[in-house]
Design an enzyme around this catalytic site. Structure first.
Site, PDB file in Angstrom:
ATOM      1  N   GLY A 159       0.839  -1.200   0.000  1.00 45.66           N
ATOM      2  CA  GLY A 159       0.000   0.000   0.000  1.00 45.66           C
ATOM      3  C   GLY A 159       0.868   1.241   0.000  1.00 45.66           C
ATOM      4  O   GLY A 159       2.096   1.146   0.107  1.00 45.66           O
ATOM      5  N   LYS A 160       0.208   2.373  -0.119  1.00 50.34           N
ATOM      6  CA  LYS A 160       0.948   3.636  -0.175  1.00 50.34           C
ATOM      7  C   LYS A 160       1.808   3.846   1.065  1.00 50.34           C
ATOM      8  O   LYS A 160       2.836   4.493   1.013  1.00 50.34           O
ATOM      9  CB  LYS A 160      -0.029   4.812  -0.280  1.00 50.34           C
ATOM     10  CG  LYS A 160      -0.474   5.058  -1.697  1.00 50.34           C
ATOM     11  CD  LYS A 160      -1.200   6.390  -1.788  1.00 50.34           C
ATOM     12  CE  LYS A 160      -1.921   6.478  -3.118  1.00 50.34           C
ATOM     13  NZ  LYS A 160      -2.831   7.601  -3.184  1.00 50.34           N
ATOM     14  N   ARG A 161       1.356   3.297   2.181  1.00 48.97           N
ATOM     15  CA  ARG A 161       2.072   3.562   3.430  1.00 48.97           C
ATOM     16  C   ARG A 161       3.197   2.574   3.696  1.00 48.97           C
ATOM     17  O   ARG A 161       3.850   2.641   4.712  1.00 48.97           O
ATOM     18  CB  ARG A 161       1.077   3.550   4.601  1.00 48.97           C
ATOM     19  CG  ARG A 161       0.475   4.916   4.835  1.00 48.97           C
ATOM     20  CD  ARG A 161      -0.501   4.925   5.992  1.00 48.97           C
ATOM     21  NE  ARG A 161      -1.761   5.490   5.553  1.00 48.97           N
ATOM     22  CZ  ARG A 161      -2.811   4.765   5.240  1.00 48.97           C
ATOM     23  NH1 ARG A 161      -2.780   3.450   5.341  1.00 48.97           N
ATOM     24  NH2 ARG A 161      -3.923   5.351   4.835  1.00 48.97           N
ATOM     25  N   ASP A 162       3.417   1.658   2.770  1.00 46.61           N
ATOM     26  CA  ASP A 162       4.415   0.618   3.045  1.00 46.61           C
ATOM     27  C   ASP A 162       5.814   0.968   2.560  1.00 46.61           C
ATOM     28  O   ASP A 162       6.657   0.093   2.410  1.00 46.61           O
ATOM     29  CB  ASP A 162       3.972  -0.718   2.441  1.00 46.61           C
ATOM     30  CG  ASP A 162       2.666  -1.188   3.056  1.00 46.61           C
ATOM     31  OD1 ASP A 162       2.504  -0.995   4.271  1.00 46.61           O
ATOM     32  OD2 ASP A 162       1.821  -1.725   2.324  1.00 46.61           O
TER      33      ASP A 162
END
Ligand code: GLU
Length: 485
Positions: free
Chosen positions: A249-252
């Protein structure tokens, strides 16, 4: 199908920044097409106006060109099936929608947003999935632009199909619903538009992420209703977080492709890394040029299971690619990555000087961004940092006077040295014998006095590039700092 007839497409929605997964969805169809000598199409799926980002398309096209993914048909270049922006193809969708209306296979959705919401809540309360077709109106009004148009599922059956990557798949009738074809803003949904466009544009392979598999029964029903032969479905595996547990995901931690580019990743490395994220050629080979990828890419070797995103591997690959490129090429790509001090350098031939530095640094760069942080001392005298010399682990046991003396002996020696890397190395070796010091001691001291940087390439070669005058002047500066109180 003759190979040359292969037509693949990348169909991004310009809704935001280009992440790793987006762009891999461009690389795979590009390689499928090029491997077959076919055509690669870029189509902009810009019908979601609420999520539209004005410069997203431009950024995406820049990234594609940077990676070498020139499209044969699409925006800018045009082509026989223009326009390639869905918002400019409204008439085409209306024409196909009319066919369905005429056959009684599409109808106007008369419900207000509130009514639909209520139906959804009721289904939720009864712990049942919401299925629109169970609420299909008996006498829908005549459809006009401004109302949602829905597909009418008339044959609630199980579907079986083949996916070139995922194999034989099937789903029961519960997967089928009366989905929206045209939204109330008059624009088509992805579900409808991509089918029309893939057919109109004679796409042979519909390539996309595996997340679309669950909707495929609905697409198959629509293909049948439109009397179209479905294309070959090619679903790409998910890209997983480094721990392999979830979708990335974008936060990874994965940055946008533009950010990687700005940090100094080479397009060759990025392409190589992404093309092998879920694909391999069946050997241990990891480094592939674009030409090799075009030659070797086979749909049959795209893996079914998720592919882990491992940034360390990208960094490694980038280093490999930096070492492989001829200095000339690396020089071209290094533009914009040099420290500001390079602009104030006073020597005669800046390009030649930079190429010399690149030749020295090539084996140790991880990204081109390392040039910005690691080559300043080639262009400007670094500030003298006494503490860096006296506080260094290897030099702690020496007094300032001893350090100054060692540097003084170095100056005397180098003063009489012919300025080639071999001769300098000979002198440095003689100094070791004469002073009785260890290489880690003497060479660290000289390196710090010359660069005041944590790392540098081989001392003798660094000295050649810096030039004799600069080297002697910097050593003298350090001696002065060590001897003044
Ligand atoms: N516009 C869709 C997306 O960006 C494309 C999916 C497809 O390639 O069909 O996800």
């Amino acid at each position: 199908m003759s190979k040359a007839k292969v037509r693949t497409r990348f169909a991004p929605s310009p809704t935001g920044y280009v992440h790793i997964g987006n762009i891999r969805s461009a690389i795979f169809p590009y390689l499928i097409a090029k491997n077959a000598g076919g055509k690669f199409i870029l189509r902009i799926e810009d019908t979601d106006r609420a999520r539209f980002v004005a410069d997203a398309e431009k950024v995406l096209e820049d990234v594609m060109l940077w990676l070498g993914l020139q499209w044969d048909e699409g925006p800018v270049v045009g082509g026989p099936f223009a326009p390639y922006h869905q918002t400019e193809r409204q008439d085409i969708y209306i024409k196909w929608a009319q066919k369905l209306i005429d056959k009684g296979l599409a109808y106007a959705d008369p419900y207000s947003a509130e009514e639909l919401q209520k139906m959804r809540e009721e289904a939720d309360a009864n712990k049942r999935p919401f299925v629109y077709r169970e609420h299909r109106p008996e006498n829908p009004p005549e459809w006009k632009v401004g109302m949602p148009l829905r597909f009418k599922q008339t044959d609630l059956k199980s579907w079986h199909w083949h996916d070139a990557v995922m194999g034989d798949l099937s789903a029961g009738p519960e997967a089928l619903d009366d989905f929206i074809l045209i939204k109330s803003d008059g624009l088509p949904t992805y579900n409808f538009a991509h089918i029309v466009d893939d057919a109109e544009m004679e796409t042979t392979h519909t390539t996309r992420g595996v997340e679309y598999v669950s909707s495929t029964p609905n697409y198959l029903a629509l293909y049948e209703a439109l009397e179209l032969t479905p294309p070959i479905f090619v679903s790409f595996p998910h890209i997983l977080r480094p721990d392999g547990k979830k979708k990335l995901g974008k936060r990874d931690g994965a940055k946008s492709v533009t950010e990687y580019r700005e940090e100094g990743y080479l397009p060759e490395a990025m392409l190589n890394f992404l093309a092998t994220l879920g694909w391999n050629d069946g050997t241990e080979q990891e480094i592939f040029t674009m030409a090799e990828l075009m030659d070797k890419f086979e749909i049959g070797r795209i893996q079914r299971s998720g592919a882990r995103f491992d940034e360390n591997k990208l960094i490694w690959m980038n280093g490999q690619w930096i070492r492989r490129l001829p200095v000339e090429e690396l020089y071209t790509q290094s533009e914009g990555f040099w420290p500001a001090s390079s602009g104030t350098w006073v020597g005669p031939d800046l390009p030649a000087y930079k190429k010399q530095i690149l030749g020295l640094m090539q084996d140790r760069l991880k990204t081109l961004g390392d040039l910005r942080t690691g080559t300043d001392y080639f262009f400007a005298d670094p500030a003298v940092d006494l503490q860096m010399m006296t506080g260094d682990k290897k030099l702690k046991s020496f007094s300032e006077a001893e350090l100054a003396d060692l540097l003084q002996r170095t100056v005397t020696k180098l003063n009489d040295t012919e300025w080639t890397s071999e001769k300098i190395q000979d002198s440095l070796n003689e100094l070791l014998v004469e002073t009785g010091k260890k290489p880690v001691q003497l060479f660290s001291l000289i390196r710090i006095a010359l660069t005041f940087a944590p790392f540098s390439p081989a001392l003798n070669e660094t000295m050649v590039v810096l030039g004799k005058n600069v080297v002697l002047a910097r050593l003298n500066r350090a001696i002065e700092a060590l001897t003044s109180d």
